[in-house]
Write a protein that holds these residues in place. Structure first.
Motif, PDB file in Angstrom:
ATOM      1  N   MET A   1      15.148  46.334  40.009  1.00 57.75           N
ATOM      2  CA  MET A   1      15.199  47.790  39.944  1.00 57.75           C
ATOM      3  C   MET A   1      16.600  48.318  40.252  1.00 57.75           C
ATOM      4  O   MET A   1      17.300  47.771  41.099  1.00 57.75           O
ATOM      5  CB  MET A   1      14.185  48.386  40.909  1.00 57.75           C
ATOM      6  CG  MET A   1      12.747  48.023  40.576  1.00 57.75           C
ATOM      7  SD  MET A   1      11.575  48.488  41.887  1.00 57.75           S
ATOM      8  CE  MET A   1      11.653  50.281  41.781  1.00 57.75           C
ATOM      9  N   ALA A   2      16.997  49.364  39.559  1.00 61.09           N
ATOM     10  CA  ALA A   2      18.285  50.024  39.804  1.00 61.09           C
ATOM     11  C   ALA A   2      18.041  51.522  39.909  1.00 61.09           C
ATOM     12  O   ALA A   2      17.249  52.078  39.153  1.00 61.09           O
ATOM     13  CB  ALA A   2      19.264  49.735  38.667  1.00 61.09           C
ATOM     14  N   CYS A   3      18.706  52.167  40.857  1.00 59.79           N
ATOM     15  CA  CYS A   3      18.560  53.610  41.048  1.00 59.79           C
ATOM     16  C   CYS A   3      19.954  54.241  41.048  1.00 59.79           C
ATOM     17  O   CYS A   3      20.829  53.824  41.810  1.00 59.79           O
ATOM     18  CB  CYS A   3      17.839  53.903  42.356  1.00 59.79           C
ATOM     19  SG  CYS A   3      17.533  55.657  42.649  1.00 59.79           S
ATOM     20  N   LEU A   4      20.155  55.215  40.181  1.00 61.72           N
ATOM     21  CA  LEU A   4      21.476  55.818  40.005  1.00 61.72           C
ATOM     22  C   LEU A   4      21.380  57.332  40.161  1.00 61.72           C
ATOM     23  O   LEU A   4      20.509  57.960  39.562  1.00 61.72           O
ATOM     24  CB  LEU A   4      22.026  55.502  38.607  1.00 61.72           C
ATOM     25  CG  LEU A   4      22.057  54.032  38.189  1.00 61.72           C
ATOM     26  CD1 LEU A   4      22.387  53.926  36.701  1.00 61.72           C
ATOM     27  CD2 LEU A   4      23.067  53.253  39.014  1.00 61.72           C
ATOM     28  N   ARG A   5      22.280  57.911  40.944  1.00 58.79           N
ATOM     29  CA  ARG A   5      22.417  59.372  40.996  1.00 58.79           C
ATOM     30  C   ARG A   5      23.495  59.754  39.989  1.00 58.79           C
ATOM     31  O   ARG A   5      24.627  59.274  40.073  1.00 58.79           O
ATOM     32  CB  ARG A   5      22.819  59.834  42.389  1.00 58.79           C
ATOM     33  CG  ARG A   5      21.690  59.818  43.399  1.00 58.79           C
ATOM     34  CD  ARG A   5      22.078  60.605  44.633  1.00 58.79           C
ATOM     35  NE  ARG A   5      21.030  60.604  45.636  1.00 58.79           N
ATOM     36  CZ  ARG A   5      21.012  61.390  46.713  1.00 58.79           C
ATOM     37  NH1 ARG A   5      22.005  62.241  46.920  1.00 58.79           N
ATOM     38  NH2 ARG A   5      20.030  61.328  47.579  1.00 58.79           N
ATOM     39  N   ILE A   6      23.138  60.632  39.086  1.00 59.19           N
ATOM     40  CA  ILE A   6      24.059  60.912  37.980  1.00 59.19           C
ATOM     41  C   ILE A   6      24.242  62.410  37.772  1.00 59.19           C
ATOM     42  O   ILE A   6      23.451  63.229  38.226  1.00 59.19           O
ATOM     43  CB  ILE A   6      23.566  60.244  36.673  1.00 59.19           C
ATOM     44  CG1 ILE A   6      22.173  60.786  36.248  1.00 59.19           C
ATOM     45  CG2 ILE A   6      23.482  58.741  36.819  1.00 59.19           C
ATOM     46  CD1 ILE A   6      22.223  61.911  35.278  1.00 59.19           C
ATOM     47  N   ASP A   7      25.313  62.744  37.068  1.00 56.93           N
ATOM     48  CA  ASP A   7      25.543  64.095  36.555  1.00 56.93           C
ATOM     49  C   ASP A   7      25.547  64.002  35.034  1.00 56.93           C
ATOM     50  O   ASP A   7      26.275  63.188  34.452  1.00 56.93           O
ATOM     51  CB  ASP A   7      26.876  64.651  37.052  1.00 56.93           C
ATOM     52  CG  ASP A   7      26.866  64.908  38.553  1.00 56.93           C
ATOM     53  OD1 ASP A   7      26.008  65.675  39.014  1.00 56.93           O
ATOM     54  OD2 ASP A   7      27.725  64.334  39.257  1.00 56.93           O
ATOM     55  N   GLU A   8      24.739  64.838  34.387  1.00 53.68           N
ATOM     56  CA  GLU A   8      24.610  64.818  32.936  1.00 53.68           C
ATOM     57  C   GLU A   8      25.723  65.594  32.256  1.00 53.68           C
ATOM     58  O   GLU A   8      26.061  66.697  32.681  1.00 53.68           O
ATOM     59  CB  GLU A   8      23.281  65.468  32.522  1.00 53.68           C
ATOM     60  CG  GLU A   8      22.144  64.528  32.378  1.00 53.68           C
ATOM     61  CD  GLU A   8      20.983  65.215  31.674  1.00 53.68           C
ATOM     62  OE1 GLU A   8      20.211  64.499  31.053  1.00 53.68           O
ATOM     63  OE2 GLU A   8      20.862  66.447  31.737  1.00 53.68           O
ATOM     64  N   ILE A   9      26.249  65.028  31.164  1.00 56.54           N
ATOM     65  CA  ILE A   9      27.239  65.725  30.348  1.00 56.54           C
ATOM     66  C   ILE A   9      26.788  65.636  28.890  1.00 56.54           C
ATOM     67  O   ILE A   9      26.969  64.606  28.240  1.00 56.54           O
ATOM     68  CB  ILE A   9      28.642  65.107  30.518  1.00 56.54           C
ATOM     69  CG1 ILE A   9      29.078  65.168  31.980  1.00 56.54           C
ATOM     70  CG2 ILE A   9      29.651  65.810  29.617  1.00 56.54           C
ATOM     71  CD1 ILE A   9      30.401  64.496  32.262  1.00 56.54           C
ATOM     72  N   PRO A  10      26.174  66.698  28.343  1.00 59.29           N
ATOM     73  CA  PRO A  10      25.775  66.681  26.925  1.00 59.29           C
ATOM     74  C   PRO A  10      27.005  66.855  26.032  1.00 59.29           C
ATOM     75  O   PRO A  10      27.750  67.813  26.181  1.00 59.29           O
ATOM     76  CB  PRO A  10      24.822  67.875  26.805  1.00 59.29           C
ATOM     77  CG  PRO A  10      24.532  68.317  28.212  1.00 59.29           C
ATOM     78  CD  PRO A  10      25.716  67.906  29.029  1.00 59.29           C
TER      79      PRO A  10
END
Length: 208
Positions: free
Chosen positions: A83-92
């Motif tokens: 399992m991997a857990c990532l906190r991300i910021d989306e850039i469309p």
């Protein structure tokens, strides 16, 4: 656990538990296409989940009963080391329709690049190359946030998500001049010059 059992429980029992998390704004499940399992192959991930929260709802989330119930069910379904857990910021970069086929690409940065240099190149140089590919209907870069001091490094530095109308369009997109230019550019920012994991999926919006 048979793949069919995993997929059914993840889409029903587990989805319900995630939907009850306090503060959740949006929840999307991504299932690998069945063709990924053909000829005895196994993908690196059997599922990819996306959760949207306001930042202030993340603080203290892991201490809630809803999170405990969700985590217990996840551990009953998944192999913890995988399992991997990532906190991300989306850039469309292409804010187009969510068409049936979604290609998810997990990327690690080159070892000689800082996180900020990797993100700048991926967004400002690689992104404009990719958006010229006429087969792509929607394109989102997910930039992984740097971990706090003392936390282990993130498993990946970015996740690219690209939507296509059909598998044929996805294959055709790789034959374009833009794809060749993007492939050449990959060596300038990505470990090995290519995504570390590539997973064709279909998405289901559970919480809109």
């Amino acid at each position: 656990m048979p793949v069919e059992v995993f997929r059914d429980r993840w889409a029903t029992v587990h989805a319900e538990k995630v939907s009850r998390l306090p503060g959740i704004q949006r929840y999307v499940q991504n299932m690998p296409l069945e063709s990924v399992y053909s000829r005895g192959r196994e993908p690196q991930f059997d599922a990819v989940a996306e959760f949207w929260f306001e930042d202030d709802h993340l603080d203290g989330l892991t201490a809630t009963p809803g999170y405990a119930a969700m985590e217990a069910d996840a551990l009953a379904l998944a192999d913890p080391p995988s399992m991997a857990c990532l906190r991300i910021d989306e850039i469309p970069l292409i804010d187009g329709p969510r068409t049936p086929l979604k290609l998810i690409m997990f990327v690690r940065r080159r070892a000689d690049l800082s996180v900020s240099r990797f993100q700048d190149h991926w967004r400002d140089v690689h992104g404009p190359i990719a958006v010229r590919n006429s087969y792509i209907r929607r394109y989102v870069q997910a930039h992984v946030r740097e971990r706090a001091a003392g936390e282990p490094p993130a498993e990946f530095d970015g996740v690219g998500m690209v939507w296509f109308d059909t598998p044929a369009d996805m294959r055709a997109s790789g034959t374009t001049p833009e794809a060749a230019e993007a492939s050449e550019d990959g060596a300038r920012f990505a470990e090995g010059g290519v995504p570390s994991v590539v997973l064709p999926t279909s998405e289901t919006v559970v919480v809109a």
